[in-house]
Motif scaffolding. Structure first.
Motif, PDB file in Angstrom:
ATOM      1  N   GLY A  22      10.212   4.516  -2.341  1.00  0.00           N
ATOM      2  CA  GLY A  22      10.863   3.220  -2.551  1.00  0.00           C
ATOM      3  C   GLY A  22      10.028   2.081  -2.012  1.00  0.00           C
ATOM      4  N   PHE A  23       9.427   2.272  -0.844  1.00  0.00           N
ATOM      5  CA  PHE A  23       8.548   1.243  -0.281  1.00  0.00           C
ATOM      6  C   PHE A  23       7.334   1.022  -1.172  1.00  0.00           C
ATOM      7  N   ILE A  24       6.748   2.097  -1.665  1.00  0.00           N
ATOM      8  CA  ILE A  24       5.565   1.960  -2.516  1.00  0.00           C
ATOM      9  C   ILE A  24       5.905   1.227  -3.807  1.00  0.00           C
ATOM     10  N   MET A  25       7.045   1.533  -4.397  1.00  0.00           N
ATOM     11  CA  MET A  25       7.435   0.845  -5.627  1.00  0.00           C
ATOM     12  C   MET A  25       7.738  -0.630  -5.358  1.00  0.00           C
ATOM     13  N   ALA A  26       8.377  -0.924  -4.226  1.00  0.00           N
ATOM     14  CA  ALA A  26       8.617  -2.324  -3.856  1.00  0.00           C
ATOM     15  C   ALA A  26       7.291  -3.038  -3.615  1.00  0.00           C
ATOM     16  N   ALA A  27       6.352  -2.361  -2.964  1.00  0.00           N
ATOM     17  CA  ALA A  27       5.028  -2.941  -2.716  1.00  0.00           C
ATOM     18  C   ALA A  27       4.299  -3.199  -4.032  1.00  0.00           C
ATOM     19  N   LYS A  28       4.423  -2.277  -4.975  1.00  0.00           N
ATOM     20  CA  LYS A  28       3.776  -2.431  -6.288  1.00  0.00           C
ATOM     21  C   LYS A  28       4.276  -3.708  -6.973  1.00  0.00           C
ATOM     22  N   ALA A  29       5.582  -3.866  -7.027  1.00  0.00           N
ATOM     23  CA  ALA A  29       6.160  -5.052  -7.677  1.00  0.00           C
ATOM     24  C   ALA A  29       5.743  -6.318  -6.940  1.00  0.00           C
ATOM     25  N   PHE A  30       5.760  -6.282  -5.621  1.00  0.00           N
ATOM     26  CA  PHE A  30       5.377  -7.438  -4.813  1.00  0.00           C
ATOM     27  C   PHE A  30       3.919  -7.810  -5.040  1.00  0.00           C
ATOM     28  N   GLY A  84       4.861   7.795 -11.785  1.00  0.00           N
ATOM     29  CA  GLY A  84       4.080   7.103 -12.795  1.00  0.00           C
ATOM     30  C   GLY A  84       2.918   6.295 -12.244  1.00  0.00           C
ATOM     31  N   LEU A  85       2.819   6.201 -10.924  1.00  0.00           N
ATOM     32  CA  LEU A  85       1.728   5.419 -10.337  1.00  0.00           C
ATOM     33  C   LEU A  85       0.440   6.215 -10.222  1.00  0.00           C
ATOM     34  N   GLY A  86       0.543   7.419  -9.791  1.00  0.00           N
ATOM     35  CA  GLY A  86      -0.645   8.237  -9.595  1.00  0.00           C
ATOM     36  C   GLY A  86      -0.235   9.665  -9.312  1.00  0.00           C
ATOM     37  N   ASN A  87      -1.237  10.513  -9.139  1.00  0.00           N
ATOM     38  CA  ASN A  87      -0.950  11.905  -8.785  1.00  0.00           C
ATOM     39  C   ASN A  87      -1.920  12.323  -7.689  1.00  0.00           C
ATOM     40  N   GLU A  88      -1.792  13.541  -7.215  1.00  0.00           N
ATOM     41  CA  GLU A  88      -2.605  13.958  -6.068  1.00  0.00           C
ATOM     42  C   GLU A  88      -4.098  13.946  -6.362  1.00  0.00           C
ATOM     43  N   ASP A  89      -4.479  14.029  -7.616  1.00  0.00           N
ATOM     44  CA  ASP A  89      -5.893  13.974  -7.978  1.00  0.00           C
ATOM     45  C   ASP A  89      -6.384  12.557  -8.236  1.00  0.00           C
ATOM     46  N   ASN A  90      -5.475  11.629  -8.471  1.00  0.00           N
ATOM     47  CA  ASN A  90      -5.838  10.252  -8.804  1.00  0.00           C
ATOM     48  C   ASN A  90      -4.763   9.313  -8.255  1.00  0.00           C
ATOM     49  N   LEU A  91      -4.806   9.067  -6.953  1.00  0.00           N
ATOM     50  CA  LEU A  91      -3.802   8.231  -6.315  1.00  0.00           C
ATOM     51  C   LEU A  91      -3.983   6.768  -6.688  1.00  0.00           C
ATOM     52  N   HIS A  92      -2.879   6.071  -6.760  1.00  0.00           N
ATOM     53  CA  HIS A  92      -2.897   4.624  -6.933  1.00  0.00           C
ATOM     54  C   HIS A  92      -3.382   4.021  -5.615  1.00  0.00           C
ATOM     55  N   PRO A  93      -4.068   2.880  -5.654  1.00  0.00           N
ATOM     56  CA  PRO A  93      -4.533   2.254  -4.408  1.00  0.00           C
ATOM     57  C   PRO A  93      -3.419   2.015  -3.379  1.00  0.00           C
ATOM     58  N   ILE A  94      -2.214   1.754  -3.828  1.00  0.00           N
ATOM     59  CA  ILE A  94      -1.110   1.564  -2.879  1.00  0.00           C
ATOM     60  C   ILE A  94      -0.789   2.887  -2.192  1.00  0.00           C
ATOM     61  N   GLN A  95      -0.782   3.974  -2.937  1.00  0.00           N
ATOM     62  CA  GLN A  95      -0.543   5.280  -2.334  1.00  0.00           C
ATOM     63  C   GLN A  95      -1.643   5.616  -1.328  1.00  0.00           C
ATOM     64  N   GLU A  96      -2.895   5.325  -1.697  1.00  0.00           N
ATOM     65  CA  GLU A  96      -4.016   5.573  -0.782  1.00  0.00           C
ATOM     66  C   GLU A  96      -3.846   4.770   0.507  1.00  0.00           C
ATOM     67  N   ALA A  97      -3.430   3.520   0.380  1.00  0.00           N
ATOM     68  CA  ALA A  97      -3.256   2.662   1.550  1.00  0.00           C
ATOM     69  C   ALA A  97      -2.150   3.184   2.460  1.00  0.00           C
ATOM     70  N   PHE A  98      -1.051   3.654   1.886  1.00  0.00           N
ATOM     71  CA  PHE A  98       0.035   4.194   2.707  1.00  0.00           C
ATOM     72  C   PHE A  98      -0.426   5.428   3.463  1.00  0.00           C
ATOM     73  N   ILE A  99      -1.252   6.243   2.856  1.00  0.00           N
ATOM     74  CA  ILE A  99      -1.781   7.417   3.551  1.00  0.00           C
ATOM     75  C   ILE A  99      -2.738   6.983   4.655  1.00  0.00           C
ATOM     76  N   GLY A 104      16.969   0.852  -0.482  1.00  0.00           N
ATOM     77  CA  GLY A 104      15.754   0.757  -1.285  1.00  0.00           C
ATOM     78  C   GLY A 104      15.063   2.074  -1.581  1.00  0.00           C
ATOM     79  N   SER A 105      15.596   3.191  -1.117  1.00  0.00           N
ATOM     80  CA  SER A 105      14.942   4.483  -1.348  1.00  0.00           C
ATOM     81  C   SER A 105      14.832   4.830  -2.824  1.00  0.00           C
ATOM     82  N   CYS A 106      15.729   4.318  -3.627  1.00  0.00           N
ATOM     83  CA  CYS A 106      15.753   4.646  -5.052  1.00  0.00           C
ATOM     84  C   CYS A 106      15.047   3.602  -5.912  1.00  0.00           C
ATOM     85  N   THR A 107      14.239   2.740  -5.290  1.00  0.00           N
ATOM     86  CA  THR A 107      13.587   1.658  -6.028  1.00  0.00           C
ATOM     87  C   THR A 107      12.669   2.186  -7.119  1.00  0.00           C
TER      88      THR A 107
END
Length: 161
Positions: free
Chosen positions: A103-111, A75-90, A44-47
């Motif tokens: 890959g986990f973040i993209m799988a989480a996004k789809a889920f 495409g989800l976010g960048n260091e200045d404007n993280l997507h909520p999923i990226q923020e949660a993983f941090i 799933g690393s390449c999701t």
């Protein structure tokens, strides 16, 4: 040449007949968040998300992406404007070495697009298609639960955050 939309931008790319989508995204567009580990669709690393569905891009020929919409971690976010999923993983430290994290973040996004209010068991099952060799699974599940709460509180589940 194939035409596809990647992270909201239409691109025309020269793809070799045997080239995998993950390799094209990395080679032609420099999207190195598309990680390649097993090359067998097992880790799933390449999701990436293709037409709103998660796919292991190591099993997709680049030619199959003709006319499709692809979203990568970039495409989800960048260091200045993280997507909520990226923020949660941090926040939840849903990573260790971080190789598998995109890959986990993209799988989480789809889920979470499909199930915005999951149980922990549902989140764990949804993430079961991805492998974390460091064993950060409890933190990953907690990251998904945190992200779900963030998104329900007003975050966005659109492809671009």
């Amino acid at each position: 040449m194939i035409r596809m939309t990647v992270n909201g931008r239409t691109v025309d790319l020269d793809a070799k007949p045997h080239e995998r989508l993950c390799d094209l995204l990395r080679r032609a567009l420099g999207l190195y968040g598309v990680r390649v580990s097993c090359s067998e669709g097992e880790c799933g690393s390449c999701t990436v998300i293709m037409d709103d569905e998660p796919v292991t891009s190591c099993l997709v020929l680049a030619m199959q992406a003709e006319g499709r919409e692809i979203v990568t971690i970039e495409g989800l976010g960048n260091e200045d404007n993280l997507h909520p999923i990226q923020e949660a993983f941090i926040e939840e430290q849903g990573f260790q070495c971080a190789f598998c994290t995109p890959g986990f973040i993209m799988a989480a996004k789809a889920f979470l697009d499909e199930n915005p209010d999951p149980t922990e068991a549902e989140a764990a099952m949804a993430m079961s298609g991805n492998i974390c060799r460091c064993g950060a699974y409890p933190y990953i599940v907690q990251s998904v639960m945190n992200a779900a709460a963030r998104l329900r509180e007003g975050g966005s589940v659109s492809n671009t955050g």
